[in-house]
Design an enzyme around this catalytic site. Structure first.
Site, mmCIF file in Angstrom:
data_model
loop_
_atom_site.group_PDB
_atom_site.id
_atom_site.type_symbol
_atom_site.label_atom_id
_atom_site.label_comp_id
_atom_site.label_asym_id
_atom_site.label_seq_id
_atom_site.Cartn_x
_atom_site.Cartn_y
_atom_site.Cartn_z
ATOM 1 N N GLY A 143 18.286 20.204 13.807
ATOM 2 C CA GLY A 143 17.958 19.191 14.246
ATOM 3 C C GLY A 143 17.674 19.796 15.983
ATOM 4 O O GLY A 143 16.579 19.235 16.772
ATOM 5 N N SER A 168 16.244 22.727 17.624
ATOM 6 C CA SER A 168 15.187 23.272 17.967
ATOM 7 C C SER A 168 14.100 22.553 17.597
ATOM 8 O O SER A 168 12.763 21.819 18.539
ATOM 9 C CB SER A 168 15.000 24.139 17.448
ATOM 10 O OG SER A 168 15.713 25.261 18.028
ATOM 11 N N HIS A 183 0.382 -1.154 0.524
ATOM 12 C CA HIS A 183 0.036 -0.518 -0.537
ATOM 13 C C HIS A 183 1.078 1.478 -0.259
ATOM 14 O O HIS A 183 1.583 0.946 0.618
ATOM 15 C CB HIS A 183 -0.793 -0.077 1.117
ATOM 16 C CG HIS A 183 -1.464 -1.079 1.586
ATOM 17 N ND1 HIS A 183 -2.230 -1.934 1.071
ATOM 18 C CD2 HIS A 183 -1.828 -1.493 2.626
ATOM 19 C CE1 HIS A 183 -2.482 -3.327 1.315
ATOM 20 N NE2 HIS A 183 -1.885 -3.543 2.354
#
Length: 707
Positions: free
Chosen positions: A507, A509, A83
């Site tokens: 990354g 914060s 899917h």
């Protein structure tokens, strides 16, 4: 694709789609309840699992050419288990943006690639409790429940309208009697009676008309208040991602569209509709007078409608262009006022003025095009009206001459025709307003149809202790944006002081935003005291987390109101104690009004360092168990920073503290320092331990600052 059956991508898809709709999901619990045989979620069990999460799901069969009309994101179901999530359809470019569950990354597929994967089965998903559900969608149907809610008032308006129409029917009959009876037979006594009766009718008509306007304005004002209150509550409940992905001016422009809806509700449009609804009574009397003249009026009505329908698509496009240009102007104006210090410091006022002049000229030109087209539309309506009048005059005169109609009947007929045509003309002339309102509803729907942060069914847990765990965190801000955090695993103990350092964009914060539950990770869990934040009430969490940013915003209130913002009833002693810890008490005491000093818009009346110290006091005053400093001391002068660092032991006592800093001297006394690079934790340890590794990134950054 052959390996799809080995991994349950249905479960992963459910987790992502639930998080998109701000619905809490525990994958292990879902697997335990619905994957009873361990082979993965089948279609039926997937639908049941989604419904158990209060998601509104529907499996449909759609051809590829119909996919751009469905609500996205949606799950494309495949028999082989491979899917994928369809997030966007671009029919112009024949491209499809999907989220590949196997690669865990967004992909852009060409038409041929998508056709090879798509098997015709798709599952539509919406949140039952949020405004993304169809029943809660904001459009014109939103006003139906509001009308039902105030149905008593609207019924009163309808009753008054019936009496108004009856009075409007009586007046032409009086004129007919005067023309055909009184003037012919010189009946002065009859004339006096009719004059008195007509005066009474006129008085009652004026009173009822004013009463109807008052009742209608009263009810529409209540709907207006309800809509305005709903809009503001919804705006504040939107997630941070909504505001970060839109310009401030765009949001302000959309909110201001409420004025257009307000003007439409309180204007003459709806009363004209009511008048038009009772026109069948006039048609019956007019048909009695003259079927031929009545047919002329009847045939003119489709002409009014056809002309309006012809004009409306063009008018709507021009109104849309006018709105877009107005939103651009609004955004540019907000940006210019906000950045006025930079504009003046760099002496770029002439450049900004040129840009404004061009944008303003574009907006005025767009508005002029709307006015020209609206004028053409109104003149077309006038042309139809005058043509019908000429035809009626010619045909009516023939009927009077031939003896089929009296002069009084002709006058009465024309008065009745005016009662029908007048609301039609008013509606046609305000068609521009209706088109504007349609655009306003659509624009406002961008706000009201955006999903809010989910509070329904969330856990309001006891007071937190401060243990924080990041478990297998993977995060990106948008499905088609780069990964910001990748495979983050980190445990922070209660009372620990943690420093987080690294290059810009690594990354740091973002990690703290996950602690505040501004975002839910794409994969993994953020736990506080063992509780998954995806299942927690955001308000419960944020009340117990203190945050100080590099650029803090103060409200246009007094200093004491800003510090005690989260708890206005807080004692003055607690406010002063927090201010002393933040090193703000001394300068506040020197102000003329002290703690009652109004700081101005966004704290404009204070220096940057003073604003920062008040923000620190605001974060401390509620005694949070978790305290986050995100470059909090970078804007402070050395003296103010020294006061903060001197009080740091008191500030950190009994709290879990996370300090994000580029200035490494700020974190060298931390219990542990986390070094991040490109969304990953690459090093961690104490200051001396990290410096003992000469090849480490921390040593490199420390050496740069030492030099």
């Amino acid at each position: 694709m052959d390996s799809c059956h080995k991994i349950d991508y249905g479960l992963y898809a459910l987790e992502i789609l639930a998080q998109y709709h701000n619905v809490s999901v525990n994958p292990e619990e879902i697997k335990h309840r619905f994957d009873t045989d361990g082979t993965g979620l089948g279609l039926t069990s997937w639908l049941l699992a989604a419904k158990s999460l209060e998601l509104k799901v529907k499996q449909v069969k759609k051809t590829i050419d119909r996919l751009n009309f469905i609500s996205l994101p949606a799950l494309v179901w495949r028999e082989d288990g491979c899917h994928f999530i369809l997030t966007k359809v671009s029919k112009e470019a024949n491209r499809y943006l999907i989220f590949d569950l196997e690669q865990r990354n967004p992909r852009v597929l060409e038409q041929s690639e998508f056709e090879a994967l798509y098997q015709g089965h798709i599952i539509l998903i919406a949140s039952r409790s949020s405004v993304t559900g169809k029943l809660a969608k904001f459009d014109f149907t939103w006003f139906i429940p509001a009308i039902i809610k105030y149905r008593k008032i609207f019924i009163e308006t309808l009753v008054v309208s019936v009496f108004l129409q009856l009075f409007a029917l009586i007046t032409p009959l009086f004129f007919q009697v005067v023309m055909d009876k009184v003037l012919v037979h010189r009946g002065f006594s009859t004339l006096n009676v009719i004059t008195v009766a007509l005066s009474v009718v006129v008085v009652f008509e004026i009173i009822l008309s004013g009463l109807r306007t008052y009742i209608f304005a009263h009810s529409t004002s209540r709907i207006d208040v309800e809509l305005g209150a709903k809009l503001f509550r919804h705006l504040l409940a939107l997630p941070i991602s909504y505001f970060e992905s839109r310009r401030v001016g765009d949001t302000v422009a959309r909110v201001r569209e409420l004025d257009q809806i307000r003007n439409f509700l309180t204007g003459q449009a709806l009363t004209s509709v009511l008048d038009l609804l009772f026109s069948f009574i006039f048609f019956a009397v007019m048909w009695y007078y003259s079927p031929k003249l009545t047919l002329v009026i009847l045939f003119s009505l489709p002409c009014y409608a056809a002309w309006s329908v012809f004009i409306s698509p063009i008018l709507r496009r021009r109104l849309d262009d006018k709105f877009s240009r107005n939103a651009d102007n609004q955004s540019f104006l907000v940006e210019s006022v906000t950045a006025i210090n930079t504009i003046k410091a760099m002496a770029v006022s002439p450049q900004m003025t040129n840009i404004w002049d061009k944008q303003l000229a574009g907006y005025v030109a767009a508005g002029f095009k709307v006015t020209v087209l609206a004028t053409i539309g109104q003149q077309g309506i006038q042309l139809i009206q005058k043509t019908v009048m000429i035809i009626n005059l010619w045909l009516g005169a023939h009927l009077v001459i031939s003896g089929d109609l009296s002069i009084g009947q002709l006058i009465a007929f024309n008065m009745l025709a005016g009662q029908i045509v007048a609301p039609v003309i008013r509606l046609a002339q305000i068609w521009q307003d209706f088109q504007q309102v349609g655009i306003s509803v659509t624009r406002l729907g961008d706000v009201l149809n955006s999903p809010t942060e989910s509070y329904h069914g969330k856990l309001a847990l006891p007071e937190i202790n401060g243990d924080i765990t990041f478990r297998n965190i993977r995060f990106r801000y948008k499905p088609d944006s780069p990964v910001i955090l990748d495979n983050i695993n980190l445990s922070i103990k209660q009372g620990e002081v943690i420093g987080i350092v690294g290059r810009s964009g690594s990354g740091k914060s973002t990690l703290t935003k996950l602690i505040q539950r501004f975002y839910i990770p794409e994969n993994g869990q953020v736990l506080i005291d063992g509780h998954d934040l995806a299942l927690a009430d955001p308000n419960w969490l944020r009340r117990q987390v203190g945050v100080v940013l590099q650029d803090n915003v103060l409200l246009n209130r007094s200093i004491i109101d800003n510090i005690s913002l989260a708890n206005p009833g807080m004692s003055v002693e607690k406010v002063i104690y927090a201010a002393k810890l933040a090193g703000a008490h001394d300068f506040i005491s020197e102000l003329r009004e002290g703690y009652n000093t109004i700081v101005g818009e966004q704290g404009a009346g204070l220096s940057g360092g003073q604003r920062q110290r008040i923000a620190i006091a605001r974060a401390l005053v509620n005694n949070p168990k978790i305290l986050i400093f995100d470059e909090a001391t970078s804007a402070l002068d050395y003296e103010s920073e020294h006061v903060i660092m001197r009080n740091m032991h008191k500030i950190c006592k009994g709290r879990t503290v996370i300090i994000i800093a580029h200035r490494l001297s700020t974190v060298k006394n931390a219990d542990r320092i986390i070094v991040m690079e490109k969304g990953k934790i690459v090093e961690q340890g104490k200051h001396k331990e990290l410096l003992s590794e000469p090849e480490s990134l921390y040593s490199y950054l420390y050496q740069l600052q030492s030099d």
